[in-house]
Every structure is written in C-alpha cells, then in structure tokens.
Design an enzyme around this catalytic site. Structure first.
Site, PDB file in Angstrom:
ATOM      1  N   SER A 467       0.773  -1.220   0.000  1.00 53.55           N
ATOM      2  CA  SER A 467       0.000   0.000   0.000  1.00 53.55           C
ATOM      3  C   SER A 467       0.806   1.273   0.000  1.00 53.55           C
ATOM      4  CB  SER A 467      -0.931  -0.047   1.190  1.00 53.55           C
ATOM      5  OG  SER A 467      -1.715   1.083   1.219  1.00 53.55           O
ATOM      6  N   ASP A 478       8.934   5.720 -10.771  1.00 52.58           N
ATOM      7  CA  ASP A 478       8.428   6.405 -11.961  1.00 52.58           C
ATOM      8  C   ASP A 478       9.234   7.667 -12.270  1.00 52.58           C
ATOM      9  OD1 ASP A 478       6.494   4.523 -12.323  1.00 52.58           O
ATOM     10  OD2 ASP A 478       4.771   5.848 -12.023  1.00 52.58           O
ATOM     11  N   LYS A 492      -1.207  -4.320  -3.073  1.00 54.44           N
ATOM     12  CA  LYS A 492      -2.460  -3.849  -2.458  1.00 54.44           C
ATOM     13  C   LYS A 492      -2.738  -2.441  -2.978  1.00 54.44           C
ATOM     14  CE  LYS A 492      -5.888  -3.575   0.498  1.00 54.44           C
ATOM     15  NZ  LYS A 492      -6.257  -2.191   0.316  1.00 54.44           N
TER      16      LYS A 492
END
Length: 554
Positions: A467, A478, A492
């Site tokens: 999470s 990224d 998750k």
C-alpha cells in the site's frame, strides 16, 4: 431492529488504517477522500472546501450540466455542479465567470456555503451578540456570525473580531465540517485520530430500500411472535449478522462490518495498544494469511513470512471462521504461547509464538559507511509530522547515499506517503493517481524537498511492502529518483474508508483504486524492483538485499 441504519449516526474518517499486531489489513494507501487536502496551518482552497462539504453532506453529484464559471479544475467540477445547484456559491456571484477556485477560502465564505448545503434558514434578524464584532459590518455578515456562534461552527478570533474575512486553515476547516455535520450540537471530537472526521446523519443520505428489507422485517416479526425458543433471540446479534451477510455478499475481503466489540479492538490497534504476535493479516479464500510480520515482533522472531497461511492455533482449526473470529484465536495476553500450524508454499509445519505487547517505532535512521539507512516501519503520525525534519538533519551530514528500507511495511496514511516522497522530489510532484467511482485525481507533494537531488538513493522492498509503501516505491521509481531493490511488493492497490456508527460499530469499505503517477496498476500486481534480490536461502545472519543496496551506493 436496533441495527436499523435510520436510527444511527455515523462518523466518517478518511484514513488508511494499519492494523497493528493481528487484525485484517487494509494495507491501505490511506483513503483517498481526505476531506480537506490541507495541513493544520495551511489555507484551504475554495475548490477543496466545496468538494469536502459536498462529500460530507453526501449530496448526489449531478449529471453533465453547465455552470457559470470558467477554469473549474476538472477533478472538482462534479462537486462545483452539486454546490451550484444548491445555491451554495451565491457568495461568489460578484466574481462572475472568473471565480478563482484555487484561491483560499475565507471563514465567512465557508459558513455561507455550509448554510446552503445544509439548507439552514438564516433569519432576517441576527443575534445581538454579533454586533460587537467589528468585522461583521453588514446585516448579512451578522447573520453569518450568528449562525456560526449558534451552531458552534467557528470560534471568534477575539472579543471584538470574529474573523469572517480571515483565511480558513486546515485544522479549523476540519473542525468546522465536523461540527456542521454531527448529529447533535456537541463539542468537537476528542479522538486523537490523524485524519479529519466527519459526522453525518444517515437520515440525510439519499437512500433506497435495503435488499429484501420488507422480508427481513417480516421474518423478524414472525420469530419474535411465534418462534419456540424466543429467549434465544438477540436484537444486537441478529442485526449484526444481517449486516454482516450484506457485506459478505460483496466478496471483498477489505470491506468488513465491525460490531462494537470488534470495533473497540480496531481502535486500540490504531493506538498500538493490543497484545499479540505482531503481524498484519487478511482472510483470503477462507484462509488467514499474513500480509507482513512487524519488525522485531514475535511473529518475525518466530520466522513467519508474508503470505504464510495460519491453519490452526493451539490445535483449534481456523477453517470456517470469520476474519474476526480467526484473529481472536491468534491474539492473546502477553506471555501466552500460540502454537500455530502454518502452510508455506504447500508445506505445513508448526511454530510456537510467544505473544507480546508490540511497540512499533515508525522511523529508524542509522549510518553505515556514510550511507544513511532509513527504515520506515509504518506511515503514521511520526512519519507524517517529523520525517522531513529528520531527513533535513541527515542532509547536513552530506551522506554518500540514502537507503530507504520499506520492507515489511504494511502501509499507512496517504499524506504521510506524500511527505516521504516530497522529501526527495520537487514540490508539486505527482506521487499517486486516485480513481474513485466518480472522479480520478492526482495527489501532489506539498513541500520543498529536504534532501538534495545529487544524493543517490535506493529503496528496499519485499513481499511484505504494501500500500503506502508501494505508493512511495512506485512514485520514486516512476520519477527515476531511486532504484528499487528487493522483491515484487504485495500488490495492495485499493483504498478503504471507515464509517464509525454511534452504537459503537463501524463499516470499512472499499472506495477507490490507486495507481502510480505514470498509471501503472498495483493491485494484485505489486511494484516490480529494478534489481531483483531475494533473501530466501541466505546464510544465517546475512541480508542479501541490504548488501546489494549498499553495493549499488558505493
């Protein structure tokens, strides 16, 4: 039945919960509907307040309809439409189509918006006490002051200045919404939670009849009148089971109803006060599965690992039990032993775990050959409030590199994840994309970074990183700010919200899915590391993942 929703009020707080010790894991990214996206001392924007107020009032979002404003941020447009339809934006009429939604909202403007959304009638006369405030110049000003005082929405800034034209700050905005939507006039919530709480009257929610509600009521009446063993009928138990059946029909392991007793445990877990084996768990396919053992916990010391399945406790099978029932079997008082039958990769074995009270430090910073090793155990209050400052102190030491260790971190608050990402990326950098049923939005970092971009960085992850950990890892990957080392993370990528009912029960339900800034899906997939390293089969005492991270930072 006493569980009739029309008889209950609720407090909704948008916060991703980490379940300390043994509880079902949301492993949540923190809930996306953070009602006010502003820190305590930050000014709340008009757009953010409008969205928060419309959500708190649970006003249906209208279909495509024109609004007389230009440049409404796309993510806020449905909420602006809803507020406009209620006449809640009249106070901005003088600005015309050029109304600036990104401008900070004033205290008086916020009160006026709420009065329209709640359809509170402002009488022609005002409280004489309002006249003593020098900034309540017009009759309309005095009516707003009277309304705020009467309903205990806002406090005056001083004996002579109410503060109608002062910017609304995050903390007082939260209190304003809390007080405006509570079911009775009472003081602000005393719970020391780390996210806004909104109380709503469930009667005000646009509702439709519960499925087979009439049949359920008739069956209940028949049983009360004619059932042979009427002494076995329990209003609370029957109501809880009926609600539980409704929730279970969704087939979503992260959407759960918590009766009062279970919910009290839940609140204690939030404070880290419950004794147990020290692991976050979930129920998957009727099997209790470990999401991650907490660092230095009895579960970790006993060698339990993410995705281990617990089949029985002290000889009692967990088959057929609900998540709550299974959790209660595993938990127990400090010093007691839990003999667990565990299945790992198809192999079954037994392990004895001595239950303890687990105290969890959120952030641990150590130095290793001029590399700062930063372990984040969970994304909670300390991380949210003190991480940037702690990393600024690290920066003063001119580290050769930073090793951010997120292994076995089950998640936490979305804002805390944003704080961590913002420590290493430029201000206003996107760090997560949140997809609700009616809108998609991108969260951005709030502050300037405290660590120089010239400091190389590694992020360590494993199967227990879930999470909020995945949000941080995904954002730094990224942006190419850090190299990810370790194993593919848990996967998750959904968000849960919790609604607290006044009878002591609560409902945790899925409200959104999140993805990385570049749109990579995480749910059931995880973050794939740039450099794959497993500790499986490592010699005793060696951490191959950490060794690889340190090697890359040389």
């Amino acid at each position: 039945m006493s569980k009739s929703f029309s008889r209950l009020s609720a407090r909704v707080f948008s916060v991703s919960i980490i379940f300390f010790l043994v509880l079902p894991s949301t492993a949540g990214a923190a809930a996306i509907s953070t009602l006010l996206n502003a820190r305590d001392t930050q000014t709340v924007t008009r757009a953010d307040f409008i969205r928060a107020a419309v959500k708190a009032a649970d006003i249906p979002l209208p279909q495509e309809s024109a609004v007389p404003y230009n440049n409404v941020p796309e993510a806020f447009l449905p909420y602006v439409r809803a507020a406009h339809a209620r006449g809640a934006l009249k106070i901005f009429e003088k600005e015309g189509r050029g109304m600036r939604f990104t401008q900070g909202i004033r205290r008086g403007e916020a009160v006026d918006i709420l009065s329209h959304l709640l359809q509170v009638v402002q009488s022609g006369s005002s409280d004489p006490a309002a006249k003593k405030f020098t900034d309540a110049v017009t009759a309309a000003d005095r009516q707003l002051v009277s309304l705020a005082l009467e309903r205990n929405w806002l406090k005056p800034l001083s004996d002579t200045v109410f503060g109608l034209k002062r910017p609304l700050r995050g903390k007082e905005g939260t209190l304003l919404l809390t007080r405006a939507f509570q079911i009775q006039t009472e003081s602000a919530p005393t719970e020391t939670l780390s996210a806004p709480i909104i109380r709503v009257k469930l009667q005000s929610i646009n509702t439709e009849s519960a499925p087979k509600g009439d049949m359920l009521q008739n069956i209940w009446n028949v049983l009360r009148r004619s059932y042979l063993y009427r002494d076995r009928l329990s209003v609370d138990k029957a109501g809880d089971k009926a609600i539980q059946g409704l929730v279970d029909s969704l087939g979503d392991p992260y959407t759960t109803y918590m009766p009062k007793e279970k919910n009290e445990d839940f609140k204690l877990q939030m404070k880290g006060e419950v004794e147990g084996i020290g692991a976050t768990v979930e129920m998957t396919g009727g099997v209790l599965r470990i999401v991650s053992p907490l660092r230095s916990s009895p579960a970790e010391k006993a060698g339990l690992k993410p995705k281990d399945e617990i089949l029985s406790v002290n000889g009692e099978t967990l088959r057929g039990l609900t998540l709550d029932e299974a959790v209660r079997k595993v938990r127990g008082p400090k010093g007691s032993a839990a003999l667990l039958k565990v299945r790992r990769d198809g192999n079954e074995f037994e392990v004895s775990v001595t239950r303890e009270k687990v105290v969890i430090p959120e952030v641990e910073i150590t130095e290793d050959r001029n590399v700062s090793v930063v372990r984040i155990v969970q994304f909670w209050d300390t991380t949210d409030k003190k991480f940037s400052q702690a990393m600024a102190e690290v920066q003063t030491k001119n580290p050769r590199g930073i090793n951010l260790d997120l292994r076995n971190n089950p998640g936490g608050l979305l804002h805390a994840a944003g704080v961590v990402v913002g420590t290493f990326l430029p201000k206003s950098s996107p760090f997560v994309s949140i997809m609700e049923s009616d809108v998609t939005r991108t969260e951005i970092t709030d502050d300037e970074p405290t660590v120089s971009f010239s400091v190389p960085m590694i992020v360590l992850v494993n199967k227990g990183s879930a999470s909020a950990s995945e949000i941080v890892a995904g954002a730094l990957q990224d942006s190419k700010r850090a190299k990810i080392v370790g194993e593919t993370t848990y996967g998750k990528g959904t968000v849960q919200q919790v609604m607290q009912f006044t009878d002591g029960s609560s409902l945790k339900y899925t409200v959104a899915e999140w993805r990385t800034p570049l749109g990579h899906k995480i749910d059931k997939i995880g973050v794939v590391p740039d450099v794959v390293v497993s500790n499986e089969g490592a010699p005793v005492g060696r951490d191959l993942q950490m060794e690889k991270a340190m090697e890359l930072l040389r």
